[in-house]
Design a protein around this motif. Sequence first.
Motif, mmCIF file in Angstrom:
data_model
loop_
_atom_site.group_PDB
_atom_site.id
_atom_site.type_symbol
_atom_site.label_atom_id
_atom_site.label_comp_id
_atom_site.label_asym_id
_atom_site.label_seq_id
_atom_site.Cartn_x
_atom_site.Cartn_y
_atom_site.Cartn_z
ATOM 1 N N LEU A 114 0.831 -1.209 0.000
ATOM 2 C CA LEU A 114 0.000 0.000 0.000
ATOM 3 C C LEU A 114 0.863 1.256 0.000
ATOM 4 N N SER A 115 1.979 1.215 0.729
ATOM 5 C CA SER A 115 2.877 2.377 0.787
ATOM 6 C C SER A 115 3.492 2.671 -0.576
ATOM 7 N N ILE A 116 3.971 1.637 -1.254
ATOM 8 C CA ILE A 116 4.574 1.832 -2.564
ATOM 9 C C ILE A 116 3.525 2.264 -3.581
ATOM 10 N N ALA A 117 2.311 1.717 -3.484
ATOM 11 C CA ALA A 117 1.231 2.128 -4.387
ATOM 12 C C ALA A 117 0.877 3.594 -4.183
ATOM 13 N N CYS A 118 0.849 4.034 -2.930
ATOM 14 C CA CYS A 118 0.561 5.441 -2.625
ATOM 15 C C CYS A 118 1.675 6.336 -3.155
ATOM 16 N N TRP A 119 2.909 5.889 -2.995
ATOM 17 C CA TRP A 119 4.067 6.635 -3.496
ATOM 18 C C TRP A 119 3.976 6.813 -5.012
ATOM 19 N N ARG A 120 3.596 5.749 -5.713
ATOM 20 C CA ARG A 120 3.420 5.834 -7.162
ATOM 21 C C ARG A 120 2.342 6.846 -7.537
ATOM 22 N N LEU A 121 1.291 6.910 -6.722
ATOM 23 C CA LEU A 121 0.181 7.825 -6.992
ATOM 24 C C LEU A 121 0.629 9.275 -6.918
ATOM 25 N N PHE A 122 1.536 9.576 -5.994
ATOM 26 C CA PHE A 122 1.966 10.949 -5.763
ATOM 27 C C PHE A 122 3.194 11.345 -6.576
ATOM 28 N N SER A 123 3.787 10.421 -7.322
ATOM 29 C CA SER A 123 5.040 10.744 -8.002
ATOM 30 C C SER A 123 5.161 9.957 -9.306
ATOM 31 N N ASP A 124 6.306 10.167 -9.969
ATOM 32 C CA ASP A 124 6.590 9.441 -11.207
ATOM 33 C C ASP A 124 7.553 8.287 -10.937
#
Length: 288
Positions: free
Chosen positions: A47-57
Motif C-alpha cells: 500500500l505504501s509503494i502504491a501510494c508513493w506511485r500515486l503521488f510521483s513518477d
Amino acid sequence: MTVRSLISILTQQEDINFLLTNRVPRAALTRFMGWFSKIEQPLVRDLSIACWRLFSDLDLSEARKTHFRSLHDCFTRELKPGLRPSDPDPTVVVSPCDAIIGAFGRIADTELFQVKGAPYSLLDLLGDPALVEAHRNGRFITLRLTSSMYHRFHAPGDLRIEQVDFISGDTWNVNPIALKRIEKLFCKNERAVIRAHLATGEALTLVPVAAILVASIRLHFIDRLLNADTVGPVSFPCDVGVRKGDELGWFEHGSTIIVLAPENFEFCDNVAGSARIRAGEPLLRKPA
C-alpha cells in the motif's frame, strides 16, 4: 481528471504546497516516517509503494531487484549493474547522484545562493573557517533529489575523504517553493559535510542536506547512521580513498547535495538550471 492530476494541480499552488510540506510537525513526521518505512509487513509495504506511485513518477524498471522488503528497502534501492557509468575523463568531476540542477555558479568571495536573490554564506553552511578558505571564490552547484529518484550517491571523482562533520538542524522541505520562502534553508537543516581532496590535490566538498521525511544519511565509510538521534556538530575523522563512481552512501528518501569545487574548475556544457542529470554524467571540468 485523475487523482494524480488533481494532486499535481494542488501541489503546484505555492501556498498549499508550502502549507502541506512545511507547516506540519516536521521533526515528529520525519521520525514517524523513519519508523514506518521500515515495516516489513507485505500489506503495509504494498500500500505504501502504491501510494508513493500515486503521488510521483516512481519508476522501478531500473531497480536491481523487483521485490522489496519494505518501503525503506524501495527508497534505498540499488540499480542494475552498469546503468550509471562515470565519465572516464580524469579532468571531469561527475554528478554524484541523479538530480535536478538548482542554483549553481561562482562563489562570490564566500557567498553563494539557494535561489536568485536568496544568498547564504559558506561559514553558515560549513561551520569551519578553514574549510571556507578552501572554497573562497570557488564553484558551487546544488543537486536536488526528488522522492522518486534513485537515492544513492557516488564519488564524483577519485577522492581522498578526510573527515565528515555532521551538523544537527531542522528538516524543512528543500523544494523550490520552500527555498524561495525560508532564508538560509540549507544552513538550517541537518547536513553532513564530507571533506575530500581530488587525486590532483584540489579540495572538493560534498554537503548532503536532509529534509522532511529524509533526516537519515548513511555513509559507507563511517560506522554511524546520521539522523535526528545524532547530536551535532560532531566530527568523524577518516582516511578513505575512493574511485570515481564508487558508492558513498544514500539518503533514506530524497533531498539535496551541494557540491563545492575549486575556483579554476568550469561547468560542463550540460549544466543548466532545472536540467535533469544522472549520477556519473559530467558536472565540472578542470581546464587543461
